[in-house]
Design a protein around this motif. Structure first.
Motif, PDB file in Angstrom:
ATOM      1  N   LEU A   1      52.937  33.745  41.612  1.00 10.90           N
ATOM      2  CA  LEU A   1      51.577  33.680  41.077  1.00 10.90           C
ATOM      3  C   LEU A   1      51.648  33.406  39.575  1.00 10.90           C
TER       4      LEU A   1
ATOM      5  N   PHE B   1      43.606  39.640  42.152  1.00  4.17           N
ATOM      6  CA  PHE B   1      44.934  39.434  42.734  1.00  4.17           C
ATOM      7  C   PHE B   1      45.108  40.116  44.086  1.00  4.17           C
TER       8      PHE B   1
ATOM      9  N   THR C   1      47.617  38.421  46.937  1.00  4.04           N
ATOM     10  CA  THR C   1      48.844  39.212  47.116  1.00  4.04           C
ATOM     11  C   THR C   1      49.053  39.531  48.584  1.00  4.04           C
TER      12      THR C   1
ATOM     13  N   PRO D   1      49.270  33.761  36.598  1.00  4.25           N
ATOM     14  CA  PRO D   1      47.981  34.179  36.045  1.00  4.25           C
ATOM     15  C   PRO D   1      47.642  33.418  34.774  1.00  4.25           C
TER      16      PRO D   1
ATOM     17  N   ILE E   1      47.601  44.305  36.758  1.00  2.00           N
ATOM     18  CA  ILE E   1      47.789  43.439  37.918  1.00  2.00           C
ATOM     19  C   ILE E   1      48.680  44.113  38.952  1.00  2.00           C
TER      20      ILE E   1
ATOM     21  N   ILE F   1      46.384  31.446  39.118  1.00  2.00           N
ATOM     22  CA  ILE F   1      45.265  32.377  39.295  1.00  2.00           C
ATOM     23  C   ILE F   1      44.564  32.398  37.942  1.00  2.00           C
TER      24      ILE F   1
END
Length: 260
Positions: free
Chosen positions: A192, A231, A235, A194, A25, A253
């Motif tokens: 974020l 991402f 981002t 994930p 990521i 996400i």
């Protein structure tokens, strides 16, 4: 990106410091920001030989530098930030805290060594590096963007990840606290979260535990695991002027899993 609305996403003359950027990521995030014009500062585990992100940045002719930092050491974090910003003269406009360690253990099997490593890397390092970089953003007086990478585990309770989930819950709260306190300095702090993302750290679960893989996909409305490339856009949004009036957000996400 030449004119109009796309100018909101331009990062020319911006410098982004990213932990955990040597792949997965963090690597996708670094490349996305570089493609938008940012110069990248990679903070890596001392002696890390992974060159995947660096190779992509070289292919883009992007400006980047690499610094070793032991994220389990508060003193080394502070020394490294001082080296980058104060001594080497690289002002940081964007900070991304992506480095982290995982690990699945039942609560009664979590020993001191395991717990301290997870807490130090995922929680203490996140707080201290944000504190040190943010202090200099405030002194500089030009605002900034801070993006934490937490986890859906910090929002939803699951089994056998008590230490990991606890640190990610803390990161979520750090995000809110820093966002509230630093809004007056024009520093936006977002997060974020994930879900299940296919990286080198999770590939074993995906390939060797078909029952687990199928279970996750059955609960994910989009019917697939995420990838680091998922991402890139988000981002850029949170690290650019496009998000100047957004702070304190925890963004899943996860292909919709959080809503199940």
């Amino acid at each position: 990106m030449t004119s109009g609305i796309l100018n909101l996403f331009r990062l020319n003359d911006k410098r982004a410091l990213i932990t955990g950027a040597n792949g997965g990521i963090g690597g996708a995030m670094a490349v996305a920001l570089a493609e938008a014009g940012a110069s990248i500062v990679i903070l890596q585990i001392p002696g890390d030989t992974n060159t995947s992100t660096k190779d992509e940045l070289i292919a883009l002719s992007a400006e980047f530098s690499v610094y070793d930092c032991d994220l389990t050491s508060v003193s080394n974090i502070r020394e490294t930030v001082k080296k980058i910003i104060d001594e080497d003269g690289i002002p940081i406009d964007i900070l991304i805290n992506c480095a982290g360690v995982s690990g699945h253990k039942p609560i009664l099997d979590v020993d001191d060594t395991f717990r301290e490593k997870v807490f130090n890397v995922n929680m203490t390092a996140n707080y201290v590096i944000t504190q040190e970089v943010g202090r200099r953003m405030i002194e500089r007086g030009k605002g900034g963007k801070i993006l934490n990478v937490s986890s859906l585990a910090g929002m939803l309770a699951t089994k056998n990840i008590s230490a990991y989930a606890g640190t990610k819950g803390a990161v979520n709260q750090f995000t809110s606290a820093f966002a509230n306190e630093w809004a007056e300095h024009n520093i936006q702090v977002n997060c974020l979260c994930p879900g299940y993302i296919l990286t080198s750290l999770t590939r074993g679960y995906f390939e060797n535990e078909p029952g687990f893989k199928d279970y996750i996909m059955s609960r994910t409305p989009m019917g697939r695991w995420g990838t680091p490339e998922d991402f890139r856009g988000i981002t850029l949004f949170f690290c650019s002027k496009a998000s100047d009036y957004i702070t304190g957000v925890r963004m899943p996400i996860d292909g919709g899993l959080h809503g199940r």
